[in-house]
Design a protein around this motif. Structure first.
Motif, PDB file in Angstrom:
ATOM      1  N   LYS A   8       0.827  -1.185   0.000  1.00 11.43           N
ATOM      2  CA  LYS A   8       0.000   0.000   0.000  1.00 11.43           C
ATOM      3  C   LYS A   8       0.876   1.256   0.000  1.00 11.43           C
ATOM      4  CE  LYS A   8      -3.601   2.094   2.750  1.00 11.43           C
ATOM      5  NZ  LYS A   8      -4.039   2.269   4.114  1.00 11.43           N
ATOM      6  N   GLN A   9       0.442   2.241  -0.789  1.00 11.53           N
ATOM      7  CA  GLN A   9       1.130   3.537  -0.799  1.00 11.53           C
ATOM      8  C   GLN A   9       0.981   4.197   0.570  1.00 11.53           C
ATOM      9  OE1 GLN A   9       2.615   5.562  -3.487  1.00 11.53           O
ATOM     10  NE2 GLN A   9       2.808   3.616  -4.504  1.00 11.53           N
ATOM     11  N   GLN A  10       2.053   4.835   1.008  1.00 14.29           N
ATOM     12  CA  GLN A  10       2.044   5.602   2.246  1.00 14.29           C
ATOM     13  C   GLN A  10       2.690   6.946   1.956  1.00 14.29           C
ATOM     14  OE1 GLN A  10       3.074   3.246   5.926  1.00 14.29           O
ATOM     15  NE2 GLN A  10       4.131   2.040   4.370  1.00 14.29           N
ATOM     16  N   SER A  40       4.695  10.254  -1.541  1.00 15.49           N
ATOM     17  CA  SER A  40       4.068   8.941  -1.459  1.00 15.49           C
ATOM     18  C   SER A  40       5.010   7.883  -2.011  1.00 15.49           C
ATOM     19  CB  SER A  40       2.738   8.924  -2.214  1.00 15.49           C
ATOM     20  OG  SER A  40       2.965   9.121  -3.591  1.00 15.49           O
ATOM     21  N   ASP A  43       7.425   2.385   0.079  1.00 15.81           N
ATOM     22  CA  ASP A  43       8.367   2.401   1.192  1.00 15.81           C
ATOM     23  C   ASP A  43       9.136   3.715   1.144  1.00 15.81           C
ATOM     24  OD1 ASP A  43      10.371   2.072  -0.790  1.00 15.81           O
ATOM     25  OD2 ASP A  43      10.473  -0.080  -0.460  1.00 15.81           O
ATOM     26  N   THR A  70       6.456   7.870   8.344  1.00 17.92           N
ATOM     27  CA  THR A  70       5.056   8.186   8.047  1.00 17.92           C
ATOM     28  C   THR A  70       4.476   9.022   9.181  1.00 17.92           C
ATOM     29  OG1 THR A  70       4.248   6.232   9.196  1.00 17.92           O
ATOM     30  CG2 THR A  70       4.770   5.972   6.837  1.00 17.92           C
ATOM     31  N   LEU A  93      -0.865  11.603  -1.025  1.00 25.00           N
ATOM     32  CA  LEU A  93      -1.339  10.234  -1.200  1.00 25.00           C
ATOM     33  C   LEU A  93      -2.350  10.145  -2.339  1.00 25.00           C
ATOM     34  CD1 LEU A  93      -1.201   7.338  -0.135  1.00 25.00           C
ATOM     35  CD2 LEU A  93      -3.045   7.919   1.444  1.00 25.00           C
TER      36      LEU A  93
END
Length: 108
Positions: A8-10, A40, A43, A70, A93
């Motif tokens: 998942k994008q963070q 974004s 990692d 994050t 995001l």
């Protein structure tokens, strides 16, 4: 065959130091600048790579990048994150983007 779950994008908070380069748009007497960016990525390494690429495209000369994790990482360290910062992170995001939240020129 099972598919690997996609990461998942963070959004990561990065502090970037830039040097001087012709046409960089920094004030004449500045020796460089410090930038706070929200980027974004799946990692932090990807977020750093994307940020450096975007800043180079913008005519800046990135020298050093420090990752601060994050929003969850930062909150766990006791950082307070204001509504404006959260809005910029949400935008990074949603747009899969690098947002420069602050730029402070350095003067020797």
């Amino acid at each position: 065959m099972t598919d690997k779950p996609s990461k998942k994008q963070q959004v990561f908070t990065l502090v970037v130091e830039v040097g001087r380069k012709a046409g960089d748009g920094l004030p004449d007497k500045a020796s460089g600048a410090g930038l706070i960016c929200f980027a974004s990525g799946v990692d932090e390494a990807e977020a750093v790579r994307e940020t450096v690429a975007v800043l180079k495209q913008a005519g800046l000369a990135p020298l050093d990048v420090t990752g601060h994790g994050t929003a969850g990482d930062r909150r766990a360290q006791g950082h307070e994150i204001g509504a404006e910062e959260v809005a910029l992170m949400d935008r990074a995001l949603a747009e899969n983007a690098v947002i420069v939240a602050q730029m402070d020129p350095f003067f020797d």
